[in-house]
Scaffold this active site. Structure first.
Site, PDB file in Angstrom:
ATOM      1  N   CYS A   1       0.860  -1.181   0.000  1.00  0.00           N
ATOM      2  CA  CYS A   1       0.000   0.000   0.000  1.00  0.00           C
ATOM      3  C   CYS A   1       0.899   1.234   0.000  1.00  0.00           C
ATOM      4  O   CYS A   1       1.715   1.399   0.924  1.00  0.00           O
ATOM      5  CB  CYS A   1      -0.865  -0.036   1.261  1.00  0.00           C
TER       6      CYS A   1
ATOM      7  N   CYS B   1      -0.871   3.845  -6.473  1.00  0.00           N
ATOM      8  CA  CYS B   1      -1.755   3.176  -5.514  1.00  0.00           C
ATOM      9  C   CYS B   1      -1.911   1.746  -6.009  1.00  0.00           C
ATOM     10  O   CYS B   1      -2.094   1.522  -7.212  1.00  0.00           O
ATOM     11  CB  CYS B   1      -3.107   3.883  -5.485  1.00  0.00           C
TER      12      CYS B   1
HETATM   13  N1  DGL Z   1      -3.817   0.431  -2.058  1.00  0.00           N
HETATM   14  C1  DGL Z   1      -3.669   1.652  -1.302  1.00  0.00           C
HETATM   15  C2  DGL Z   1      -2.455   2.426  -1.821  1.00  0.00           C
HETATM   16  O1  DGL Z   1      -1.602   1.839  -2.456  1.00  0.00           O
HETATM   17  C3  DGL Z   1      -4.976   2.368  -1.331  1.00  0.00           C
HETATM   18  C4  DGL Z   1      -5.052   3.455  -0.352  1.00  0.00           C
HETATM   19  C5  DGL Z   1      -6.399   3.731   0.214  1.00  0.00           C
HETATM   20  O2  DGL Z   1      -6.956   2.855   0.867  1.00  0.00           O
HETATM   21  O3  DGL Z   1      -6.848   4.860   0.056  1.00  0.00           O
HETATM   22  O4  DGL Z   1      -2.281   3.604  -1.587  1.00  0.00           O
END
Ligand code: DGL
Length: 264
Positions: free
Chosen positions: A75, A185
């Protein structure tokens, strides 16, 4: 002492980090993995830094209690806000993920790159540091992907609302003649085809997934924690909300994985 037979722990705010799990599983097919999808608390991107750190700590402790030998923070938002604290507080090796603006800055011919990421990532000190320390000086068009994670978490990748938001977010990048778009993301690789259709084939779309898998392999090897030889792994996924969406996104892997809904 950690042993090679222990699982690789991976967490994300939701199902997006499975794009990283796929890269890791492809590169290291004999390794056991344990993936936490904290969908109950998604999106992380609009939360405060302290709230993101608290969630990253909760997920790390859950993975360590379940014997993880390494933690992959799949993430960007959690990495850019919390990885420093995690590394200070736990002995286990951590792998993080950051938007791949360095390779995009090296390759751009129009000297213009776009980045699509969460508010939490774009506003983080770590992102600020990386983007101001580039060896070249490209124009960077930053765009918060407001609402995209929510739509993906709710199984709405192929919705009119998704198409509308993507067109709106990509327009300033195209108007500025960006020739590289960085997906900052881990949810966004699931939108790659849609994004490519909107921006056209001449624009390169970059994500950090394969680099994270290679880094995971290198760090495991450095710590003598790589599984040697071939074996059938255990690939376990835990999700605290909406198991059906995760099951669907991993349907190609159904015979090799186990998904459980659990409160954490
Ligand atoms: N997969 C997360 C990232 O890479 C998503 C972030 C979120 O939950 O807003 O930033």
């Amino acid at each position: 002492m950690m042993k090679a037979v222990q699982p690789i722990g991976i967490f994300d705010s939701g199902i997006g980090g499975t794009s990283i799990w796929k890269e890791i599983h492809t590169l290291l097919p004999s390794e056991d993995t344990l993936y936490l999808s904290d969908s109950k608390n998604a999106p992380y991107g609009n939360k405060t830094k302290d709230a993101i750190i608290a969630l990253a700590v909760k997920n790390t402790e859950y993975l360590l209690e379940r014997n993880s030998k390494i933690i992959v923070v799949a993430c960007n938002t959690a990495t850019t806000n919390a990885i420093k604290v995690l590394r200070q507080n736990y002995d286990v090796p951590f792998i993080g993920i950051e938007p791949a603006i360095k390779p995009a800055a090296l390759k751009t011919k129009t000297n213009t790159i776009g980045i699509l990421a969460t508010k939490g990532t774009l506003n983080s000190e770590l992102f600020e540091k990386t983007s101001s320390n580039l060896s070249s000086n490209p124009i960077i068009i930053e765009q918060i992907g407001e609402g995209l994670v929510d739509l993906i978490e709710n199984g709405k990748i192929h919705s009119d609302e998704m198409n509308r938001l993507l067109k709106k977010y990509l327009k300033p990048m195209m108007n500025a003649n960006a020739d590289h778009i960085v997906l900052g993301c881990t949810h966004y690789p699931y939108l790659k085809e849609k994004i490519q259709n909107i921006v056209g084939a001449s624009v390169n779309i970059i994500d950090s997934g394969s680099a994270v898998a290679i880094q995971t392999k290198n760090i495991l090897s450095e710590h003598n924690l790589l599984i040697s030889g071939t074996r059938t792994p255990i690939n376990k996924f835990l999700i605290n909300k909406n198991k059906a969406v995760l099951t669907k996104i991993l349907s190609d892997y159904a015979s090799r994985i186990n998904i459980e809904e659990e409160d954490f």
